[in-house]
Each structure stands twice: as C-alpha cells, then as structure tokens.
Design an enzyme around this catalytic site. Structure first.
Site, PDB file in Angstrom:
ATOM      1  N   CYS A  28     -40.929  58.084  24.716  1.00  0.00           N
ATOM      2  CA  CYS A  28     -42.182  58.552  25.320  1.00  0.00           C
ATOM      3  C   CYS A  28     -42.389  57.854  26.660  1.00  0.00           C
ATOM      4  CB  CYS A  28     -43.362  58.396  24.370  1.00  0.00           C
ATOM      5  SG  CYS A  28     -43.491  56.791  23.595  1.00  0.00           S
ATOM      6  N   GLY A  40     -31.216  49.233  13.471  1.00  0.00           N
ATOM      7  CA  GLY A  40     -30.553  50.523  13.686  1.00  0.00           C
ATOM      8  C   GLY A  40     -29.338  50.426  14.596  1.00  0.00           C
TER       9      GLY A  40
END
Ligand code: SAM
Length: 242
Positions: free
Chosen positions: A168, A98
């Site tokens: 997270c 990515g």
C-alpha cells in the site's frame, strides 16, 4: 471512541470489517478456486484472509511473522468466520518468517501482501511512524525484505501457480523494483522461471471505481484521488512457469 461492528443475529459474529476497497483487488486478482491450496504469507490483521475465505477458499495457510499479529488474526477469524469454515483442515495459522518459508512448490495460489511504508497510514499516524528517524534502518531494509518475501512466494508456488505481490505504497522501489529483483533472483539462485501477468483486462473491469496510474510499468497501482479516495494499492500478478 471506537465502535464495534454490530453482532449479526444469533451467530455472535461481527457484521462487517472495515477495509479500503482497493485492498480487495489483490484477492480478486489471485482468483483462487475453492479447491486451490492457498498461502497468505503476510496475513495479519486479516482483511485479505477474510476476503479469501469469503471467496470460498477451503485450504488456506495464513502466516504472519509477528506472534502478536498472528494472535490478532486469530481473533479476527473467530469474530467474523463461522466455526465450521475455519476448522484446522481448512485454515491453518502459522507464525514464521515468510522470508524463510520452508515449503517448496506446494501452493496453487500465494498472496504476498508485504510490509511497506503504508503511505496513507503513515500520513495520518503520529505514533511509531515508519518515517520517524529511529525507524530509518528498518525503512531502508524494506525493499530487501519485500524481495525475499516475494522470492519465498515464488518458491512456494507450484509451476503453473500464481503469486500476487501487493503493497500500500506509491514507492516504485517497494513495488516494481521488488518484482524485478525477485524475478531475477528466482532465476539466478533457484532456476525458477516466472512471468508478470497482464492486468489490463482486470483494470478495465474496475476503472470506474478506482483511479489506476496510467502506464504502470509492471502490475497496477491504485492512486488516491479526490473522486476515488482509495489506495494507494500496488499489485502485481506473477505466474511461476517452472
Ligand atoms: C501489510 S500487512 C498485511 C496486511 C494483511 N494482509 C491484511 O490484509 O490485513 C504486513 C504484515 O506482514 C507482517 N510481516 C512483516 N515481516 C514479515 C515476515 N518476514 N514474514 C511474514 N510476515 C511478515 C507484519 O507483521 C504485518 O502484519
């Protein structure tokens, strides 16, 4: 013993997918309409991809750099999404880095759910823990990788399009600092202007369910709390201006 979710009726699909409730917030903040082209840059194992499809997303590219993770994502989609909602025109699975995403100004919405130290998971998981000494270099490189991923996300968004960055972890180095770094590099290296969107109204809607950190400098942070044991989950919404 791990139990499989029950299969639903005659469809053969699984009936539920277990997810930290805070994980839905980045998808809700993305606010994708069915006609939007959506890129899910770090998609596996697929909880947020499922939520995007549940929201009615019809043009979705779900990517993950790891081939084994992408295969797992494929199995998750096969297990939970009716075949007609995951045709090749609707959902494309890719397995690229990515940070080197090749498409520019191509998506109305981009979700960058970046790899991070995953604090809750790391507290509970003994095996292959990211805080283990042998993974120190990988851990130290995370902020750079996260910045590159968010930069890719900003470049992939059309002007006027929105990007949600999520992790997270509670670490400001992996959260706010990454957002600041990516905004700076987007402007300096690519002439891309983007601004952080105000999430106060969004937080107001969910304040009875989640314990948000007071005065998060950029974006919003769900703090685990005894009475609302979700997260940690950081999200920041950015709009590409030009
Ligand atoms: C936090 S998880 C994503 C969770 C997923 N969005 C979900 O809701 O189930 C991060 C993912 O990023 C992937 N990843 C790590 N480095 C990457 C890169 N350079 N490009 C794309 N994906 C990457 C990992 O394989 C991992 O599956």
């Amino acid at each position: 013993m791990l139990c499989s979710p029950h299969r639903c009726g005659t469809s053969g699909l699984l009936g539920y997918y277990l997810l930290d409730a805070a994980s839905l917030l980045p998808v809700l903040a993305l606010n994708a309409r069915p006609d939007h082209r959506v890129l899910d840059l770090c998609a596996a194992p697929g909880g947020k991809t499922l939520a995007l499809l549940l929201e009615g997303c019809r043009y979705l590219v779900a990517n993950d750099a790891s081939v084994s993770h992408t295969n797992r994502l494929r199995r998750v989609l096969q297990s939970y999404v009716p075949r007609e909602l995951r045709t090749e025109e609707r959902v494309r699975l890719t397995s690229w880095d990515g940070a080197e995403w090749p498409e520019e100004a191509a998506y109305d919405r981009v979700l960058v759910d970046a790899p991070c130290t995953a604090d809750r998971h790391s507290l509970l998981q003994e095996e292959n823990n990211i805080f283990h000494r042998i993974r120190r270099k990988e851990r130290q490189r995370l902020p750079l990788l996260q910045t590159q991923l968010l930069l890719s996300g900003l470049r992939a968004a059309v002007p006027g399009g929105d990007v949600v960055y999520a992790t997270c972890t509670l670490s400001a180095l992996q959260n706010e600092c990454v957002v600041e770094g990516a905004l700076r590099r987007a402007a300096e290296e690519f002439g891309i202007g983007a601004e952080v969107q105000d999430l106060r109204c969004f937080q107001e809607i969910f304040k009875k369910t989640f314990n948000f950190q007071q005065d998060c400098r950029l974006g919003a942070l769900v703090m685990p709390h005894l009475t609302a044991n979700y997260g940690p989950l950081y999200l920041c919404k950015l709009r590409r201006l030009h």
